[in-house]
Design a protein around this motif. Structure first.
Motif, PDB file in Angstrom:
ATOM      1  N   GLU A 106       0.834  -1.204   0.000  1.00 17.18           N
ATOM      2  CA  GLU A 106       0.000   0.000   0.000  1.00 17.18           C
ATOM      3  C   GLU A 106       0.869   1.255   0.000  1.00 17.18           C
ATOM      4  O   GLU A 106       0.584   2.209  -0.717  1.00 17.18           O
ATOM      5  CB  GLU A 106      -0.931   0.024   1.219  1.00 17.18           C
ATOM      6  N   LEU A 107       1.930   1.228   0.792  1.00 16.37           N
ATOM      7  CA  LEU A 107       2.817   2.388   0.886  1.00 16.37           C
ATOM      8  C   LEU A 107       3.604   2.603  -0.401  1.00 16.37           C
ATOM      9  O   LEU A 107       3.653   3.712  -0.929  1.00 16.37           O
ATOM     10  CB  LEU A 107       3.772   2.226   2.071  1.00 16.37           C
ATOM     11  N   HIS A 108       4.197   1.557  -0.917  1.00 17.45           N
ATOM     12  CA  HIS A 108       5.126   1.722  -2.038  1.00 17.45           C
ATOM     13  C   HIS A 108       4.475   1.657  -3.420  1.00 17.45           C
ATOM     14  O   HIS A 108       5.054   2.182  -4.377  1.00 17.45           O
ATOM     15  CB  HIS A 108       6.250   0.698  -1.933  1.00 17.45           C
ATOM     16  N   LEU A 109       3.317   1.068  -3.531  1.00 14.70           N
ATOM     17  CA  LEU A 109       2.666   1.010  -4.839  1.00 14.70           C
ATOM     18  C   LEU A 109       1.506   1.981  -4.965  1.00 14.70           C
ATOM     19  O   LEU A 109       1.274   2.531  -6.043  1.00 14.70           O
ATOM     20  CB  LEU A 109       2.178  -0.418  -5.127  1.00 14.70           C
ATOM     21  N   ARG A 110       0.794   2.180  -3.877  1.00 16.89           N
ATOM     22  CA  ARG A 110      -0.373   3.069  -3.927  1.00 16.89           C
ATOM     23  C   ARG A 110      -0.147   4.388  -3.201  1.00 16.89           C
ATOM     24  O   ARG A 110      -1.031   5.238  -3.177  1.00 16.89           O
ATOM     25  CB  ARG A 110      -1.591   2.366  -3.348  1.00 16.89           C
ATOM     26  N   HIS A 111       1.006   4.512  -2.553  1.00 14.33           N
ATOM     27  CA  HIS A 111       1.370   5.724  -1.809  1.00 14.33           C
ATOM     28  C   HIS A 111       0.359   6.068  -0.723  1.00 14.33           C
ATOM     29  O   HIS A 111       0.038   7.224  -0.470  1.00 14.33           O
ATOM     30  CB  HIS A 111       1.569   6.903  -2.764  1.00 14.33           C
ATOM     31  N   ARG A 112      -0.154   5.013  -0.068  1.00  9.57           N
ATOM     32  CA  ARG A 112      -1.074   5.166   1.061  1.00  9.57           C
ATOM     33  C   ARG A 112      -0.386   4.623   2.304  1.00  9.57           C
ATOM     34  O   ARG A 112      -0.118   3.436   2.412  1.00  9.57           O
ATOM     35  CB  ARG A 112      -2.365   4.394   0.819  1.00  9.57           C
ATOM     36  N   ASP A 113      -0.102   5.516   3.213  1.00  7.71           N
ATOM     37  CA  ASP A 113       0.603   5.120   4.435  1.00  7.71           C
ATOM     38  C   ASP A 113      -0.385   4.709   5.509  1.00  7.71           C
ATOM     39  O   ASP A 113      -1.188   5.510   5.976  1.00  7.71           O
ATOM     40  CB  ASP A 113       1.473   6.276   4.940  1.00  7.71           C
ATOM     41  N   GLN A 114      -0.334   3.442   5.900  1.00  5.30           N
ATOM     42  CA  GLN A 114      -1.198   2.935   6.957  1.00  5.30           C
ATOM     43  C   GLN A 114      -0.520   3.036   8.321  1.00  5.30           C
ATOM     44  O   GLN A 114      -1.096   2.640   9.323  1.00  5.30           O
ATOM     45  CB  GLN A 114      -1.570   1.476   6.670  1.00  5.30           C
ATOM     46  N   HIS A 115       0.700   3.513   8.368  1.00  3.50           N
ATOM     47  CA  HIS A 115       1.497   3.732   9.577  1.00  3.50           C
ATOM     48  C   HIS A 115       1.848   2.445  10.318  1.00  3.50           C
ATOM     49  O   HIS A 115       2.413   2.501  11.396  1.00  3.50           O
ATOM     50  CB  HIS A 115       0.810   4.721  10.526  1.00  3.50           C
ATOM     51  N   SER A 143       5.611   2.241  10.498  1.00  4.97           N
ATOM     52  CA  SER A 143       6.291   3.368  11.140  1.00  4.97           C
ATOM     53  C   SER A 143       6.714   3.104  12.572  1.00  4.97           C
ATOM     54  O   SER A 143       7.686   3.675  13.045  1.00  4.97           O
ATOM     55  CB  SER A 143       5.380   4.596  11.135  1.00  4.97           C
TER      56      SER A 143
END
Length: 68
Positions: free
Chosen positions: A43-52, A55
């Motif tokens: 989600e973070l690297h392909l869709r640029h959506r950070d679910q945290h 982190s």
């Protein structure tokens, strides 16, 4: 380790060493955590959506340790 030990003839001292190195976790719980963290990664690297989830440690998966 539970599944590996059941599937292969592994000496007890090897099982103990591997368990010490990787810890113990129920297989279903491990799969759930793997799915969550892999999903968060994509989600973070392909869709640029950070679910945290990537982190910081999560209360939902306290078994997962972040190693610097």
């Amino acid at each position: 380790m539970q599944q590996l030990e059941a599937a292969l003839p592994i000496p007890p001292q090897v099982v103990a060493a591997l368990t010490e190195a990787v810890g113990t976790i129920d297989a279903d719980r491990a799969v759930a955590a793997e799915r969550a963290y892999l999903g968060a990664f994509f989600e973070l690297h392909l869709r640029h959506r950070d679910q945290h989830l990537l982190s910081q440690p999560s209360r939902r998966y306290p078994e997962i340790e972040f190693i610097p």
